[in-house]
Write a protein that holds these residues in place. Structure first.
Motif, PDB file in Angstrom:
ATOM      1  N   ARG B 327      37.597  42.694  27.029  1.00  0.00           N
ATOM      2  CA  ARG B 327      37.526  42.589  28.416  1.00  0.00           C
ATOM      3  C   ARG B 327      37.568  41.085  28.920  1.00  0.00           C
ATOM      4  O   ARG B 327      38.026  40.675  29.878  1.00  0.00           O
ATOM      5  CB  ARG B 327      36.378  43.288  29.079  1.00  0.00           C
ATOM      6  N   HIS B 332      41.340  36.251  36.728  1.00  0.00           N
ATOM      7  CA  HIS B 332      41.956  36.329  37.725  1.00  0.00           C
ATOM      8  C   HIS B 332      42.049  34.864  38.518  1.00  0.00           C
ATOM      9  O   HIS B 332      42.493  34.987  39.780  1.00  0.00           O
ATOM     10  CB  HIS B 332      41.775  37.581  38.888  1.00  0.00           C
ATOM     11  N   SER B 333      41.119  33.932  38.173  1.00  0.00           N
ATOM     12  CA  SER B 333      41.179  32.470  38.666  1.00  0.00           C
ATOM     13  C   SER B 333      41.288  31.553  37.704  1.00  0.00           C
ATOM     14  O   SER B 333      40.995  31.717  36.434  1.00  0.00           O
ATOM     15  CB  SER B 333      39.991  32.428  39.408  1.00  0.00           C
ATOM     16  N   ASN B 335      39.924  28.872  37.639  1.00  0.00           N
ATOM     17  CA  ASN B 335      38.744  28.418  37.110  1.00  0.00           C
ATOM     18  C   ASN B 335      38.006  29.425  36.018  1.00  0.00           C
ATOM     19  O   ASN B 335      37.656  28.482  35.182  1.00  0.00           O
ATOM     20  CB  ASN B 335      37.616  28.803  38.378  1.00  0.00           C
ATOM     21  N   TYR B 350      31.250  39.426  31.542  1.00  0.00           N
ATOM     22  CA  TYR B 350      32.090  40.191  30.616  1.00  0.00           C
ATOM     23  C   TYR B 350      31.429  40.734  29.601  1.00  0.00           C
ATOM     24  O   TYR B 350      31.841  41.386  28.712  1.00  0.00           O
ATOM     25  CB  TYR B 350      33.395  39.550  30.516  1.00  0.00           C
ATOM     26  N   VAL B 400      43.987  44.921  33.211  1.00  0.00           N
ATOM     27  CA  VAL B 400      42.830  44.858  34.516  1.00  0.00           C
ATOM     28  C   VAL B 400      43.849  44.430  35.538  1.00  0.00           C
ATOM     29  O   VAL B 400      44.153  43.222  35.896  1.00  0.00           O
ATOM     30  CB  VAL B 400      41.847  43.553  34.270  1.00  0.00           C
ATOM     31  N   LEU B 621      49.647  26.872  31.746  1.00  0.00           N
ATOM     32  CA  LEU B 621      49.064  27.852  32.505  1.00  0.00           C
ATOM     33  C   LEU B 621      49.670  27.982  33.763  1.00  0.00           C
ATOM     34  O   LEU B 621      49.936  27.283  34.769  1.00  0.00           O
ATOM     35  CB  LEU B 621      47.576  27.208  33.012  1.00  0.00           C
ATOM     36  N   ILE B 622      49.921  29.331  33.961  1.00  0.00           N
ATOM     37  CA  ILE B 622      51.073  29.618  35.013  1.00  0.00           C
ATOM     38  C   ILE B 622      50.531  30.709  35.696  1.00  0.00           C
ATOM     39  O   ILE B 622      50.053  31.630  35.423  1.00  0.00           O
ATOM     40  CB  ILE B 622      52.487  29.995  34.597  1.00  0.00           C
ATOM     41  N   GLY B 623      50.387  30.578  37.303  1.00  0.00           N
ATOM     42  CA  GLY B 623      49.456  31.308  38.107  1.00  0.00           C
ATOM     43  C   GLY B 623      50.816  32.255  38.492  1.00  0.00           C
ATOM     44  O   GLY B 623      51.756  32.040  39.400  1.00  0.00           O
ATOM     45  N   THR B 624      50.863  33.663  38.039  1.00  0.00           N
ATOM     46  CA  THR B 624      52.038  34.598  38.603  1.00  0.00           C
ATOM     47  C   THR B 624      51.107  35.282  39.619  1.00  0.00           C
ATOM     48  O   THR B 624      49.934  35.007  39.866  1.00  0.00           O
ATOM     49  CB  THR B 624      52.278  35.433  37.641  1.00  0.00           C
ATOM     50  N   PHE B 625      51.639  36.065  40.418  1.00  0.00           N
ATOM     51  CA  PHE B 625      50.791  36.562  41.493  1.00  0.00           C
ATOM     52  C   PHE B 625      49.634  37.602  40.945  1.00  0.00           C
ATOM     53  O   PHE B 625      48.721  37.882  41.544  1.00  0.00           O
ATOM     54  CB  PHE B 625      51.636  37.535  42.604  1.00  0.00           C
ATOM     55  N   ARG B 626      49.492  37.807  39.581  1.00  0.00           N
ATOM     56  CA  ARG B 626      48.233  38.331  39.172  1.00  0.00           C
ATOM     57  C   ARG B 626      47.094  37.301  38.856  1.00  0.00           C
ATOM     58  O   ARG B 626      46.415  37.592  38.036  1.00  0.00           O
ATOM     59  CB  ARG B 626      48.675  39.254  38.012  1.00  0.00           C
TER      60      ARG B 626
END
Lengths: 222, 807
Positions: B327, B332-333, B335, B350, B400, B621-626
């Motif tokens: 897990r 999701h962030s 940070n 976690y 998740v 590090l790529i932020g997709t919408f998830r």
């Protein structure tokens, strides 16, 4: 005599089995994956600051995901420009826009999506308000109420939530803000939406659960 | 009387009686040699005690007696020269005497059953290889396939947590190592290191690891080697017998139970087996690895019918798995990611109390395999084998996410195989076979994932023909092979805006190999093999798109860099318009084996050059919408692998044997003059086995002590942490130097101890892994980014065997 027939008979079984194996339950040759849309995502997050004294005085700031499921992330497009010494209510428009035109709009600035193709995630958050909470961080004392720098660093810090879930815990789809009288240029305003299923309590904070989004805008107050 | 041996398995049952006496050179050995299949005695077999050169010929009842032996422990060389001359196919010509080497350990029992002396698969006789037998495999049936073979030199494993493990041979894994299960290629979603082959080792009879390019015999995916898993051989004339087993392990509070029954009549035989395993959250010495449990159910069955000329075998097996993934590997962030990569242990959010429940992220898989095989022995000198198999692989993966009840990946893969092999009669002293193969895969996405498919729908068909021949001249054996493959694929997928894309392409390629074996000085053997191989890029390498597990990956055709050197994924390139080319490999492997009386050495060196080597490299590090995720892209380069494996075993006394092993691999990206990522570090191991005849009530005991040290990977790429990537001004393109998100972990020392015992019909074991409860991370476990490896694990197992006499 009989035996030989038996051999033949038995030898037929695997051959038949093989034939069934190779041809059996064959699927369509040319199937195409079905169209899939992610309903869980945010393509557009718009912050709407409405002057409580004058509902026509609205300040908006948009963050958008230019390529849906591609590598690009929600990008902050606007800065937040508020007037000093005023009271605002902050609400959100959180959408998942996935109509075909979306891709073509890439690059064209700020063209409004057609709302009928968009899914309102804000409504979904309101339904699941006991699993969500908005947290904020901003330049210290940018606001006269709440004072301080927001509740991302410390959940107990002051934020004026206007709404609460069934358990009486704040949500943040609507919040109140009184700007300070001194001006601010190039400050910051961060909104973080936390998804906290089974985690949200009166004392849960901005680092509990997972961030649905975490956006930092430039904040100017004049 | 006619005795037919198994095609590749020449086995005998020996009953041995040892009359041990105190003064030296008065030991004697008597035995009886039976055909393992028919249980008929094998007459006139020569039996030689290797160490002393003493020998005899068995009588017409297969019985032999040798006296005046100086040692209790002997190696027997059994040669059925005279006997085989008339009846034993392929084994009698041109002085090609099939020697059966048996290392016989004297135990206080009257009957010793020694089975499964392997004749190497045709086309691989000159390639360095090793076989793991049933006994070894069954020492812990809850292990994955990869873990069960990890002890061999040159073999290591790459994993994603405790449940997803893939074998590596000489630095290569995934699509470059063919997994042949029950004679056919295991048809599964074989993407890099993310999915473990759905094979239950508790039903395997033996596993052979071929360490060279074996593509000629087995097909393109055997470019780096092959792992051959063989099921129950369905022996005839076996009394009804069965086994019930159960086990418990402390780490993860895992338990398992299983059974196997089987019977062989004169003409037919069958077996049935089943296994159930459940393991909860594992723990490191300090904290819980939340959601690292698994549940697995498997079933296997087989029926055989044999007549004079026809030998028919059918098998069906099913495995159903629910594998948890850590897990703490999901965020999701940005940070949270930065913190997780920098922290010594996962975020306390976690780390939850122990639980058997497997939540998201997890993988649900189901694999069905049905197979039929007919061997037609049309004369004493030749036979035809027809094999057909069908596999259905269903895979659902959950992440998740807000709609976590919906799978993010939901695929059905159907694999069909048909193979025809002709073991031809002797011509010009050539021993060999010709084969044709048809292979077909149909992959479909099931609707309802709410996300752009990670892998498109596709249909791939491959037609192949091969020829392998060997010629023996005295102590020399020369082997050569040639193969041609035609492979075509039709692909349908979705772009990010859900537009349909299609691709169609085909490849024709030639694979060849040549090898040489020399047996000399009675105890030495030298083998060398050179093989060329090719492999079409697989679907994941070409078309991967988006989130899979904790990371995002983009296939060779799914990304490009725009003019500003920015990664874009909004277009799909057609293969024929791209510069993607198949991998081509050249592998040379040499092996020297020396088996002396008390010591044996095995030394292998290899070099492997791979053109257009496809590998997954970290991008950023790529932020997709998830939310942001570590992102990887596929790339191609030329790569060189050089390495050596060394094994040295020595008898340290009547009951004690020690084996020292070391594996070293040097690998390099030749085009870009840089290191490769995820290559196995140097490992040194020692294995001490004490075989005790009788200890208290136990009829036999075996105590194993295995310390090993795995060095830090000094050839790892430079490190750019998520922090550096997001804060710094490093621009990553395909031209940038390769990097990794976290530095390679330090070397670590492990100790394993086990005790196996037998008492009447019971067999049991107690073993302890990670005895010292060391906190460590393994470079090749992807979860090393986030958490330590599991701590001490004590495993208990108990087996009960039963037999029924129904003669």
């Amino acid at each position: 005599m009989n035996k030989m027939n038996k051999f033949r008979k038995y030898s037929m079984i695997p051959m038949l089995a093989a034939a069934v194996l190779l041809t059996g339950c064959e699927k369509e040759e040319d199937e195409i994956p079905e169209e899939e849309h992610d309903h869980e995502v945010f393509t557009d997050v718009k912050l709407i600051f409405t002057n409580t004294q004058d509902s026509s005085d609205v300040v908006e700031a948009l963050a958008q995901d230019p390529d849906y499921e591609g590598v690009e992330e929600l990008t902050v497009l606007d800065s937040i420009n508020l007037d000093a010494d005023k009271t605002y209510t902050l609400t959100f428009e959180i959408l998942n826009v996935h109509e075909e035109e979306h891709e073509e709009e890439e690059g064209e600035e700020e063209e409004e999506h057609e709302d009928e193709h968009a899914e309102d995630i804000g409504a979904e958050i309101a339904e699941e308000d006991d699993e969500h909470q908005f947290f904020f961080a901003f330049s210290n004392d940018a606001f006269s109420n709440p004072l301080g720098d927001g509740n991302i660093d410390n959940a107990a810090d002051a934020i004026n939530y206007n709404d609460s879930d069934d358990n009486g815990n704040p949500v943040g789809l609507s919040t109140s803000w009184e700007t300070s009288s001194s001006s601010l240029s190039g400050g910051y305003f961060t909104v973080r939406l936390q998804h906290q299923p089974g985690v949200k309590t009166a004392s849960s904070g901005a680092n509990d659960g997972d961030s649905d989004f975490d956006l930092t805008f430039v904040l100017n107050i004049e | 009387m006619k005795i037919t041996f198994q095609l590749f398995l020449l086995g005998n049952i020996l009953s041995l009686n040892i009359f041990a006496q105190s003064d030296s050179c008065t030991f004697s050995l008597s035995g009886k040699i039976l055909d393992v299949e028919t249980k008929e005695p094998v007459p006139y077999v020569s039996v030689v005690i290797k160490e002393e050169g003493k020998g005899t010929i068995a009588n017409e009842k297969g019985e032999f007696f040798i006296n005046g032996l100086c040692s209790q422990s002997n190696t027997l060389i059994i040669s059925c020269h005279g006997y085989c001359d008339s009846v034993c196919e392929h084994n009698h010509r041109h002085g090609k005497v099939p020697h059966i080497y048996l290392r016989q350990k004297v135990v206080d029992v009257a009957t010793v059953t020694i089975k499964a002396q392997v004749n190497k698969k045709k086309g691989t006789e000159s390639i360095s290889q090793v076989t793991i037998d049933e006994k070894e495999l069954k020492s812990d049936v809850t292990r994955s396939l990869a873990l069960s073979i990890e002890d061999e030199q040159g073999v290591s494993l790459i994993s994603v947590g405790s449940n997803v493990q893939l074998p590596i041979i000489h630095g290569l894994y995934g699509n470059r190592i063919l997994i042949l299960n029950n004679g056919i290629k295991h048809g599964f979603q074989n993407w890099g290191k993310d999915h473990a082959p759905e094979i239950d080792i508790s039903s395997a009879n033996k596993i052979t690891i071929i360490k060279g390019a074996a593509g000629v015999r087995f097909g393109p995916e055997a470019l780096g080697g092959a792992i051959i898993v063989e099921p129950n051989p369905l022996y005839l004339k076996e009394d009804f017998s069965g086994e019930v087993r159960s086990g418990f392990q402390t780490n993860g509070k895992g338990y398992n139970s299983g059974f196997e029954i089987g019977q062989g009549k004169k003409k037919w035989s069958y077996f049935l087996n089943g296994n159930y395993t459940k393991i909860g959250d594992r723990n490191t010495p300090e904290y819980m690895l939340t959601n690292s449990g698994k549940e697995e159910f498997s079933f296997g069955s087989g029926v055989r019918y044999r007549t004079k000329m026809l030998d028919v075998k059918t098998y069906y097996s099913l495995i159903d798995q629910n594998l948890g993934l850590l897990r703490a590997s999901f965020f999701h962030s940005a940070n949270a990611i930065r913190q997780a990569f920098a922290a010594d242990q996962p975020d306390s959010a976690y780390i939850l109390p122990f639980s058997y429940t497997v939540n998201e992220p997890n993988q649900l898989t189901q694999h069905h395999l049905a197979k039929g095989e007919v061997k037609w022995t049309y004369s004493d000198h030749g036979n035809l084998v027809f094999r057909a198999g069908k596999q259905l692989n269903k895979r659902k993966e959950f992440d998740v996410r807000r709609n976590s009840s919906k799978p993010i990946i939901d695929l059905d893969l159907i694999t069909n195989d048909a193979q025809l092999e002709w073991n031809h009669p002797d011509r010009f002293g050539l021993d060999g076979m010709i084969g044709i193969q048809y292979f077909y895969q149909d992959n479909d996405n099931n609707p309802g994932t709410n996300t752009t498919p990670f892998i498109p729908n596709y249909n791939t068909g491959r037609y192949s023909a091969f020829l392998v021949e060997s010629k023996r001249i005295g102590e020399h054996l020369v082997e050569a092979g040639l193969r041609v493959d035609y492979e075509s694929s039709n692909v349908r997928g979705r772009e990010t805006n859900q537009d349909i894309f299609r691709d169609e392409y085909s490849f024709t390629n030639l694979t060849s190999s040549i090898g040489y074996v020399k047996n000399f000085k009675k105890s030495h053997s030298f083998r060398t093999s050179f093989g060329t191989a090719w492999r079409a890029p697989n679907m994941a390498e070409l078309f991967s798109f988006g989130q899979h597990g904790f990371k995002n990956s983009y296939g060779l055709l799914r990304y490009y860099f725009n003019d500003e050197n920015k990664l874009k994924t909004d277009q799909v390139t057609n293969l024929n318009e791209s510069n993607v080319t198949p991998e081509k490999g050249y592998k040379l492997i040499n092996e020297l084996k020396i088996n002396n009386k008390l010591q044996s050495h095995s030394f292998a060196v290899y070099s492997h050059y791979l053109f257009n080597f496809i590998y997954l490299r970290p991008y950023g590090l790529i932020g997709t919408f998830r939310g942001p995720q570590p992102t990887f892209i596929f790339d191609q380069t030329d790569a060189l692998f050089l390495g050596a494996d060394y094994d040295w075993s020595a008898e340290l006394g009547n009951y004690l044997e020690g084996t020292f092993g070391i594996s070293y691999l040097w690998s390099r990206n030749i085009t870009d003059k840089e290191t490769l990522i995820n290559q196995p570090p140097v490992t040194v191991s020692y294995k001490l086995i004490w075989q005790q005849r009788k200890l208290w009530k136990f009829s036999s005991s075996r105590i194993l002590l295995k310390p090993f040290y795995r060095f830090e990977q000094f050839q790892a790429p430079r490190t750019l942490t998520p922090e550096q990537l997001t804060e710094g001004d490093e621009v990553i393109t395909l031209e940038s130097e390769i990097f990794d998100f976290k530095a390679a972990p330090e070397g670590y020392f492990m100790l394993r101890v086990s005790w196996e015992w037998e008492w009447n019909s019971f067999k049991g074991s107690v073993s302890v892994n990670n005895v010292l409860n060391t906190s460590y991370r393994d470079y090749l476990n992807e979860m090393r980014y986030f958490a330590d490896a599991p701590g001490r694990n004590i495993l208990f197992s108990l087996n009960y065997k039963f037999n029924a006499n129904n003669k």
